[in-house]
Design an enzyme around this catalytic site. Structure first.
Site, PDB file in Angstrom:
ATOM      1  N   GLY A 144       3.086 -59.769  23.665  1.00  0.00           N
ATOM      2  CA  GLY A 144       3.661 -58.888  23.648  1.00  0.00           C
ATOM      3  C   GLY A 144       4.854 -58.170  22.521  1.00  0.00           C
ATOM      4  O   GLY A 144       4.547 -59.508  21.072  1.00  0.00           O
ATOM      5  N   PHE A 145       6.289 -57.554  22.443  1.00  0.00           N
ATOM      6  CA  PHE A 145       7.045 -58.413  21.600  1.00  0.00           C
ATOM      7  C   PHE A 145       7.421 -59.664  21.693  1.00  0.00           C
ATOM      8  O   PHE A 145       7.799 -59.880  19.546  1.00  0.00           O
ATOM      9  CB  PHE A 145       7.972 -57.146  21.925  1.00  0.00           C
ATOM     10  N   GLY A 146       7.885 -59.699  22.922  1.00  0.00           N
ATOM     11  CA  GLY A 146       8.565 -61.509  21.873  1.00  0.00           C
ATOM     12  C   GLY A 146       7.487 -62.240  21.175  1.00  0.00           C
ATOM     13  O   GLY A 146       8.142 -63.704  20.435  1.00  0.00           O
ATOM     14  N   GLU A 174       9.357 -39.233  29.244  1.00  0.00           N
ATOM     15  CA  GLU A 174       8.746 -38.885  28.183  1.00  0.00           C
ATOM     16  C   GLU A 174       7.237 -38.293  28.578  1.00  0.00           C
ATOM     17  O   GLU A 174       6.732 -37.325  27.625  1.00  0.00           O
ATOM     18  CB  GLU A 174       8.927 -39.845  26.902  1.00  0.00           C
ATOM     19  N   ASP A 194      11.049 -59.576  28.490  1.00  0.00           N
ATOM     20  CA  ASP A 194      11.466 -58.793  29.719  1.00  0.00           C
ATOM     21  C   ASP A 194      11.396 -59.715  31.627  1.00  0.00           C
ATOM     22  O   ASP A 194      11.588 -59.056  32.266  1.00  0.00           O
ATOM     23  CB  ASP A 194      10.454 -57.841  30.237  1.00  0.00           C
ATOM     24  N   ALA A 237      11.625 -53.646  23.987  1.00  0.00           N
ATOM     25  CA  ALA A 237      11.374 -54.012  22.604  1.00  0.00           C
ATOM     26  C   ALA A 237      11.954 -54.951  21.959  1.00  0.00           C
ATOM     27  O   ALA A 237      12.735 -56.048  21.665  1.00  0.00           O
ATOM     28  CB  ALA A 237      10.498 -53.415  22.092  1.00  0.00           C
TER      29      ALA A 237
END
Lengths: 434, 434
Positions: A14-16, A176, A312, A323
């Site tokens: 993921g992002f991390g 959203e 997270d 993020a």
């Protein structure tokens, strides 16, 4: 990279995890990235896949493709299932079903979060989550099929039930998604169900138990977001606690009031990946009530300096689960690792640089809170687009996404309106009791 | 369109059905198009979805979107299940599960073809078909997972089994798929499995019982195609009859020789949609051994001038089962309908204008036989690209497809490398016996 290079195992792309892997490019380490999915998911645009605007590939590059030029990195498709911190190994079930014990010198667990039904996992079959690409593709089918089923229904009560989309949870994902579904119903589908459907009967209902949309935002932006959603035709119902979900709709507390709806989306809660509990069990670390690991100020697990956790799945002060902090933590841990290997002084405790929060509301409107600077309207939308394109990996995807946005704004059309299942099977995958 | 407009029901939104519907634009008729899928599928590029090059939406516009500006057309998502030609009605199961009897004044059945396993339907679970968008998306997952599983396998025999892709049937679909899979293995994935896989061990085996690839093409182009495939590294094995398929591979006649392979694609046979038999039962028409309806020279069903059938589900002379004749038949039937309504002389018997056949072999090579003019190499490829882009519906899709092709040629990268299932579930969807 030498044969005896320091082995860094990163669980999660993921992002991390990916930020850490990329920050270790050029370091004298052997990085192995393990993920259960073959792609990195740009979650902030997931709702645009669910609403048929973007194809999955535009927001989900293959992990191997992202790391194709990083010679010290290896990618494995597999699911980490446990940790042996004494032996310094991660237990992994690989995609072919085989088990492997991956030895490490440094371990970084960045397994993220999953959806939480607050103890009501039986709701999941009906109230669909929005965390993975598969969730988004399934939701896309359900939303598109809901309009088709409404067009087919001859009973007006049943038709209205198909035309009601209930979204539980008014955080960024819920807000959203609600805005996009309303835009899809009113703009994209309007002419196309000529004579079969009255688009003004589409109801998008956004529910939340708390009394505000987007709780982390300043009050003024929250109020503005609610007004914008209402202008788009979204019914924003706050302070409504969901006490039940079934194939006919949502039950609300108090009083057992019912909202009839055939399509229900769950964007209400998250909890840490189950690997958080596994890591805590293996290391003796503590977890909070969301299953997040309480880490030391340098993101290591207390008493295990060679084991890090980020993103997270950790609890570290009041850092939000988005993020930016995950990326900053990934880069920070990479700095700690390289400093240790070089024998230089490692950086001080991790500090999150809050560059702001933002959420989009409608095609021409977003709200952003950037270090106290509050943006909204078209300026907010431009800031939102710029930041999202920056974080999206790869120029091909940036260009493709801008092209799809431009096409949608100019024509109102969505190119990815795919229901893969034939009509005769939609009753099985849908929520219809028949 | 007047309230009492002549009702035309078209079953199927493939090349033929959609061509007929569009040709009736402006006519004083009320057209209803019924399809079990919500999208029109551009089948000639399906293999590019299966090989992660194009997103599904680029070759599959929503039927409603295609007909959005045609005010005399209504689209219904549903499956035609039977015909009552006395009452002039089609029985349809709509997407919401309800049944409806659709009355018509003129009926056009254009339900196409489906895959045929020549009486061995049990092979389908392993030897996957390539007819629908869902087939292509599933095959994409299987192909991508096969390489991942090969990278995970520690036993070299098992690894080679994952690296062997067997394609049964050397018609255009088999040939084009074989070329693309070889290109994907050798170009896209080469750097990305660094240290985990030897890309030269990938085997793409194209099998056919007859002794040539692309049987309808002239001998010279067939020979050239075979050579080009072999240059790409495809093993072309002709005159090989498949006598069995299981999770471990393919069994060949004579002698029960085995080809170990974990991924098997079936592109060997087609037969008419089951609606062909339904239509024959309802009208007393005859069918051939592929289940195709024998129609009159004007595409009507003998004895039922108000019922037409076109495309892959009919037998009419020696017309091949490709897009061009289906489109010409659709337009022809529209002319017959409007002539009858106007009371003018209907056109003579349907005549197929053969504008040629073509197939692509590699990224820079295609063969085409255009009215005796035989093209190959880059010229063939340009002709192929031009013709395919012309038939693809919509400028957005044409531009998107050209952009993806350009990107792939320049970088060798494929943007749609999506496996939706997590690693832990791939053994279920895959062919692995464990």
């Amino acid at each position: 990279m030498t044969a005896a290079a320091h082995r860094v195992v990163i669980v999660g792309a993921g992002f991390g995890g990916l930020a850490a892997a990329r920050a270790l490019k050029g370091a004298d380490v052997a990085v192995t990235v393990v993920d259960r999915m073959n792609h990195h998911l740009f979650q902030p645009l997931l709702y645009q896949v669910a609403t048929a605007l973007l194809p999955p590939g535009d927001i989900a590059p293959a992990v191997r493709d992202v790391l194709r030029d990083q010679h010290n990195a290896t990618v494995l498709l597999g699911e980490a299932v446990g940790f042996d911190v004494e032996a310094r190994a991660v237990e992994v079930v690989l995609s072919d079903g085989s088990h492997r014990s991956l030895g490490y010198d440094t371990l970084l667990v960045a397994a993220g979060a999953t959806d939480s039904y607050f103890g009501h996992d039986e709701w999941r079959a009906v109230a669909r989550p929005m965390k993975t690409l598969r969730d988004a593709v399934e939701l896309r089918s359900r939303l598109l099929a809901a309009f088709e089923n409404a067009a087919a229904a001859e009973d007006p009560v049943e038709r209205d039930r198909w035309l009601t989309i209930a979204i539980v949870g008014a955080g960024p994902t819920g807000v959203e998604l609600a805005g996009q579904v309303a835009a899809m119903a009113r703009r994209t589908l309007r002419r196309q169900f000529r004579g079969l459907l009255d688009p003004t009967r589409v109801r998008v209902v956004l529910l939340d138990a708390v009394d505000s949309v987007l709780p982390p935002f300043p009050a003024k932006l929250r109020a503005r977001t609610k007004r914008t959603l209402e202008k788009l035709g979204v019914e924003v119902r706050l302070g409504e606690k969901v006490s039940g979900v079934d194939a006919d709709g949502v039950e609300l507390d108090p009083g057992g009031r019912r909202l009839p709806a055939r399509t229900v989306v769950w964007s209400a809660g998250v909890k840490a990946s189950p690997l958080g509990e596994e890591l805590a069990k293996a290391t003796g670390a503590e977890t909070d009530r969301k299953g997040r690991v309480l880490v030391a100020p340098d993101c290591s697990v207390p008493g295990r300096p060679e084991v890090f956790a980020i993103g997270d799945m950790i609890s570290l002060g009041s850092i939000p689960g988005v993020a930016a902090p995950a990326i900053q933590e990934g880069r920070y841990v990479a700095r700690v690792i390289t400093a240790r290997l070089a024998g230089t002084r490692p950086p001080g405790p991790f500090r999150y640089h809050d560059r702001g929060t933002m959420a989009t509301v409608s095609p021409g409107d977003a709200v952003a809170d950037v270090r106290g600077l509050r943006l909204s309207g078209l300026i907010g939308k431009l800031a939102w687009a710029l930041v999202h394109l920056t974080y999206l990996i790869g120029w091909r995807n940036r260009i493709a996404v801008v092209a799809e946005w431009t096409w949608m704004m100019a024509t109102g059309r969505r190119s990815q309106r795919i229901i893969l299942e034939p009509a005769s099977e939609q009753r099985i995958t849908g929520t219809h009791p028949g």
